[in-house]
Design a protein around this motif. Structure first.
Motif, PDB file in Angstrom:
ATOM      1  N   PHE A   1      89.644  -5.038 -79.670  1.00  0.00           N
ATOM      2  CA  PHE A   1      88.785  -3.910 -80.027  1.00  0.00           C
ATOM      3  C   PHE A   1      87.905  -4.317 -81.198  1.00  0.00           C
ATOM      4  O   PHE A   1      88.378  -4.875 -82.183  1.00  0.00           O
ATOM      5  CB  PHE A   1      89.648  -2.697 -80.402  1.00  0.00           C
ATOM      6  N   LEU A   2      86.613  -4.053 -81.088  1.00  0.00           N
ATOM      7  CA  LEU A   2      85.651  -4.341 -82.146  1.00  0.00           C
ATOM      8  C   LEU A   2      84.972  -3.046 -82.545  1.00  0.00           C
ATOM      9  O   LEU A   2      84.653  -2.222 -81.695  1.00  0.00           O
ATOM     10  CB  LEU A   2      84.579  -5.328 -81.655  1.00  0.00           C
ATOM     11  N   THR A   3      84.747  -2.862 -83.820  1.00  0.00           N
ATOM     12  CA  THR A   3      84.009  -1.697 -84.281  1.00  0.00           C
ATOM     13  C   THR A   3      82.935  -2.159 -85.258  1.00  0.00           C
ATOM     14  O   THR A   3      83.201  -2.952 -86.155  1.00  0.00           O
ATOM     15  CB  THR A   3      84.936  -0.647 -84.941  1.00  0.00           C
ATOM     16  N   ASN A   4      81.726  -1.708 -85.018  1.00  0.00           N
ATOM     17  CA  ASN A   4      80.617  -2.093 -85.875  1.00  0.00           C
ATOM     18  C   ASN A   4      79.624  -0.950 -85.974  1.00  0.00           C
ATOM     19  O   ASN A   4      79.453  -0.176 -85.039  1.00  0.00           O
ATOM     20  CB  ASN A   4      79.916  -3.340 -85.328  1.00  0.00           C
ATOM     21  N   SER A   5      78.968  -0.859 -87.098  1.00  0.00           N
ATOM     22  CA  SER A   5      78.000   0.191 -87.339  1.00  0.00           C
ATOM     23  C   SER A   5      76.670  -0.160 -86.690  1.00  0.00           C
ATOM     24  O   SER A   5      76.225  -1.302 -86.738  1.00  0.00           O
ATOM     25  CB  SER A   5      77.804   0.351 -88.845  1.00  0.00           C
ATOM     26  N   ASP A   6      76.045   0.834 -86.086  1.00  0.00           N
ATOM     27  CA  ASP A   6      74.667   0.669 -85.613  1.00  0.00           C
ATOM     28  C   ASP A   6      73.766   1.428 -86.583  1.00  0.00           C
ATOM     29  O   ASP A   6      72.993   2.290 -86.211  1.00  0.00           O
ATOM     30  CB  ASP A   6      74.503   1.157 -84.175  1.00  0.00           C
ATOM     31  N   ALA A   7      73.894   1.074 -87.840  1.00  0.00           N
ATOM     32  CA  ALA A   7      73.254   1.801 -88.942  1.00  0.00           C
ATOM     33  C   ALA A   7      71.782   2.084 -88.677  1.00  0.00           C
ATOM     34  O   ALA A   7      71.024   1.214 -88.277  1.00  0.00           O
ATOM     35  CB  ALA A   7      73.402   1.003 -90.230  1.00  0.00           C
TER      36      ALA A   7
ATOM     37  N   SER B   1      70.150   3.645 -91.180  1.00  0.00           N
ATOM     38  CA  SER B   1      69.611   3.732 -92.528  1.00  0.00           C
ATOM     39  C   SER B   1      70.330   2.703 -93.398  1.00  0.00           C
ATOM     40  O   SER B   1      71.458   2.306 -93.113  1.00  0.00           O
ATOM     41  CB  SER B   1      69.792   5.134 -93.111  1.00  0.00           C
ATOM     42  N   LEU B   2      69.684   2.282 -94.446  1.00  0.00           N
ATOM     43  CA  LEU B   2      70.218   1.249 -95.336  1.00  0.00           C
ATOM     44  C   LEU B   2      71.579   1.620 -95.905  1.00  0.00           C
ATOM     45  O   LEU B   2      72.468   0.785 -95.996  1.00  0.00           O
ATOM     46  CB  LEU B   2      69.219   0.989 -96.465  1.00  0.00           C
ATOM     47  N   GLY B   3      71.775   2.889 -96.240  1.00  0.00           N
ATOM     48  CA  GLY B   3      73.031   3.338 -96.832  1.00  0.00           C
ATOM     49  C   GLY B   3      74.224   3.285 -95.893  1.00  0.00           C
ATOM     50  O   GLY B   3      75.362   3.370 -96.327  1.00  0.00           O
ATOM     51  N   LYS B   4      73.972   3.148 -94.587  1.00  0.00           N
ATOM     52  CA  LYS B   4      75.058   3.145 -93.616  1.00  0.00           C
ATOM     53  C   LYS B   4      75.381   1.755 -93.069  1.00  0.00           C
ATOM     54  O   LYS B   4      76.249   1.614 -92.217  1.00  0.00           O
ATOM     55  CB  LYS B   4      74.729   4.097 -92.468  1.00  0.00           C
ATOM     56  N   ILE B   5      74.704   0.733 -93.559  1.00  0.00           N
ATOM     57  CA  ILE B   5      74.999  -0.627 -93.118  1.00  0.00           C
ATOM     58  C   ILE B   5      76.419  -0.983 -93.533  1.00  0.00           C
ATOM     59  O   ILE B   5      76.841  -0.727 -94.653  1.00  0.00           O
ATOM     60  CB  ILE B   5      73.983  -1.634 -93.709  1.00  0.00           C
ATOM     61  N   ALA B   6      77.172  -1.540 -92.602  1.00  0.00           N
ATOM     62  CA  ALA B   6      78.563  -1.970 -92.799  1.00  0.00           C
ATOM     63  C   ALA B   6      79.520  -0.815 -93.041  1.00  0.00           C
ATOM     64  O   ALA B   6      80.603  -1.012 -93.569  1.00  0.00           O
ATOM     65  CB  ALA B   6      78.670  -3.012 -93.912  1.00  0.00           C
ATOM     66  N   ARG B   7      79.139   0.380 -92.631  1.00  0.00           N
ATOM     67  CA  ARG B   7      80.058   1.518 -92.734  1.00  0.00           C
ATOM     68  C   ARG B   7      81.278   1.273 -91.855  1.00  0.00           C
ATOM     69  O   ARG B   7      82.374   1.716 -92.153  1.00  0.00           O
ATOM     70  CB  ARG B   7      79.337   2.797 -92.342  1.00  0.00           C
ATOM     71  N   GLU B   8      81.065   0.574 -90.744  1.00  0.00           N
ATOM     72  CA  GLU B   8      82.153   0.164 -89.865  1.00  0.00           C
ATOM     73  C   GLU B   8      82.002  -1.332 -89.624  1.00  0.00           C
ATOM     74  O   GLU B   8      80.900  -1.829 -89.451  1.00  0.00           O
ATOM     75  CB  GLU B   8      82.084   0.915 -88.533  1.00  0.00           C
ATOM     76  N   TYR B   9      83.144  -2.033 -89.647  1.00  0.00           N
ATOM     77  CA  TYR B   9      83.068  -3.471 -89.430  1.00  0.00           C
ATOM     78  C   TYR B   9      84.402  -4.015 -88.916  1.00  0.00           C
ATOM     79  O   TYR B   9      85.436  -3.367 -89.016  1.00  0.00           O
ATOM     80  CB  TYR B   9      82.658  -4.202 -90.715  1.00  0.00           C
ATOM     81  N   THR B  10      84.319  -5.198 -88.344  1.00  0.00           N
ATOM     82  CA  THR B  10      85.478  -5.899 -87.807  1.00  0.00           C
ATOM     83  C   THR B  10      85.717  -7.151 -88.634  1.00  0.00           C
ATOM     84  O   THR B  10      84.778  -7.882 -88.947  1.00  0.00           O
ATOM     85  CB  THR B  10      85.222  -6.297 -86.332  1.00  0.00           C
ATOM     86  N   LYS B  11      86.967  -7.400 -88.993  1.00  0.00           N
ATOM     87  CA  LYS B  11      87.331  -8.613 -89.711  1.00  0.00           C
ATOM     88  C   LYS B  11      87.870  -9.607 -88.681  1.00  0.00           C
ATOM     89  O   LYS B  11      88.750  -9.265 -87.880  1.00  0.00           O
ATOM     90  CB  LYS B  11      88.384  -8.317 -90.773  1.00  0.00           C
ATOM     91  N   ILE B  12      87.321 -10.822 -88.700  1.00  0.00           N
ATOM     92  CA  ILE B  12      87.677 -11.829 -87.697  1.00  0.00           C
ATOM     93  C   ILE B  12      88.052 -13.127 -88.392  1.00  0.00           C
ATOM     94  O   ILE B  12      87.332 -13.604 -89.271  1.00  0.00           O
ATOM     95  CB  ILE B  12      86.490 -12.074 -86.743  1.00  0.00           C
ATOM     96  N   LYS B  13      89.186 -13.712 -87.979  1.00  0.00           N
ATOM     97  CA  LYS B  13      89.622 -14.995 -88.532  1.00  0.00           C
ATOM     98  C   LYS B  13      89.026 -16.110 -87.677  1.00  0.00           C
ATOM     99  O   LYS B  13      89.323 -16.237 -86.491  1.00  0.00           O
ATOM    100  CB  LYS B  13      91.145 -15.095 -88.522  1.00  0.00           C
ATOM    101  N   MET B  14      88.135 -16.921 -88.315  1.00  0.00           N
ATOM    102  CA  MET B  14      87.500 -18.059 -87.651  1.00  0.00           C
ATOM    103  C   MET B  14      87.464 -19.233 -88.621  1.00  0.00           C
ATOM    104  O   MET B  14      87.543 -19.042 -89.832  1.00  0.00           O
ATOM    105  CB  MET B  14      86.062 -17.711 -87.229  1.00  0.00           C
ATOM    106  N   ASP B  15      87.320 -20.419 -88.099  1.00  0.00           N
ATOM    107  CA  ASP B  15      87.205 -21.608 -88.936  1.00  0.00           C
ATOM    108  C   ASP B  15      85.834 -21.659 -89.609  1.00  0.00           C
ATOM    109  O   ASP B  15      85.715 -22.031 -90.765  1.00  0.00           O
ATOM    110  CB  ASP B  15      87.442 -22.864 -88.085  1.00  0.00           C
ATOM    111  N   HIS B  16      84.803 -21.296 -88.876  1.00  0.00           N
ATOM    112  CA  HIS B  16      83.440 -21.235 -89.398  1.00  0.00           C
ATOM    113  C   HIS B  16      82.628 -20.300 -88.495  1.00  0.00           C
ATOM    114  O   HIS B  16      83.084 -19.943 -87.406  1.00  0.00           O
ATOM    115  CB  HIS B  16      82.791 -22.627 -89.462  1.00  0.00           C
ATOM    116  N   ALA B  17      81.467 -19.916 -88.928  1.00  0.00           N
ATOM    117  CA  ALA B  17      80.632 -18.991 -88.161  1.00  0.00           C
ATOM    118  C   ALA B  17      79.890 -19.722 -87.045  1.00  0.00           C
ATOM    119  O   ALA B  17      79.001 -20.533 -87.299  1.00  0.00           O
ATOM    120  CB  ALA B  17      79.638 -18.295 -89.082  1.00  0.00           C
ATOM    121  N   SER B  18      80.296 -19.443 -85.821  1.00  0.00           N
ATOM    122  CA  SER B  18      79.603 -19.981 -84.647  1.00  0.00           C
ATOM    123  C   SER B  18      80.010 -19.165 -83.430  1.00  0.00           C
ATOM    124  O   SER B  18      81.037 -18.475 -83.439  1.00  0.00           O
ATOM    125  CB  SER B  18      79.951 -21.458 -84.426  1.00  0.00           C
ATOM    126  N   PHE B  19      79.223 -19.239 -82.391  1.00  0.00           N
ATOM    127  CA  PHE B  19      79.574 -18.511 -81.172  1.00  0.00           C
ATOM    128  C   PHE B  19      80.845 -19.071 -80.549  1.00  0.00           C
ATOM    129  O   PHE B  19      81.661 -18.316 -79.993  1.00  0.00           O
ATOM    130  CB  PHE B  19      78.418 -18.556 -80.166  1.00  0.00           C
TER     131      PHE B  19
END
Length: 108
Positions: free
Chosen positions: A18-24, A26-44
């Motif tokens: 399950f993933l949850t993310n904000s579709d903000a 407005s600027l004040g709502k950015i990252a209101r909802e987010y998913t924490k993911i354990k990865m070695d580095h940022a890549s697809f």
């Protein structure tokens, strides 16, 4: 509009992370909802491993607004935002509008 515990009520979805993310919108709502993911580095490729829960990668948490506080938790009139008296009500008792947005609590 839902959280992990609500989504887990749909057993056919339990095999998917399950993933949850904000579709903000407005600027004040950015990252209101987010998913924490354990990865070695940022890549697809790392993101794919996390979604598949392979090699120590995984979704480790979902954070955000409590669903009951959200705009789409209950069914409401699309025009004035008032809740109908009955779930199958086709016309708003306040403004007469005929379109309702079905709330996530009723969809579950």
């Amino acid at each position: 509009s839902c959280d992990t515990s609500m989504a887990s009520q749909l057993s056919e979805l339990n095999r998917y992370p399950f993933l949850t993310n904000s579709d903000a919108h407005s600027l004040g709502k950015i990252a209101r909802e987010y998913t924490k993911i354990k990865m070695d580095h940022a890549s697809f490729a790392e993101f794919k491993l996390a979604l598949e829960e392979k090699d120590g990668r995984a979704v480790t948490g979902n954070y955000g607004l409590a669903p009951r506080l959200g705009k789409y938790y209950h069914t409401t009139c699309e025009k004035c935002g008032v809740r109908p008296h009955a779930p199958d009500q086709e016309e708003c008792h306040v403004c007469g509008h005929t379109r309702m947005t079905k709330g996530v609590s009723e969809r579950l």
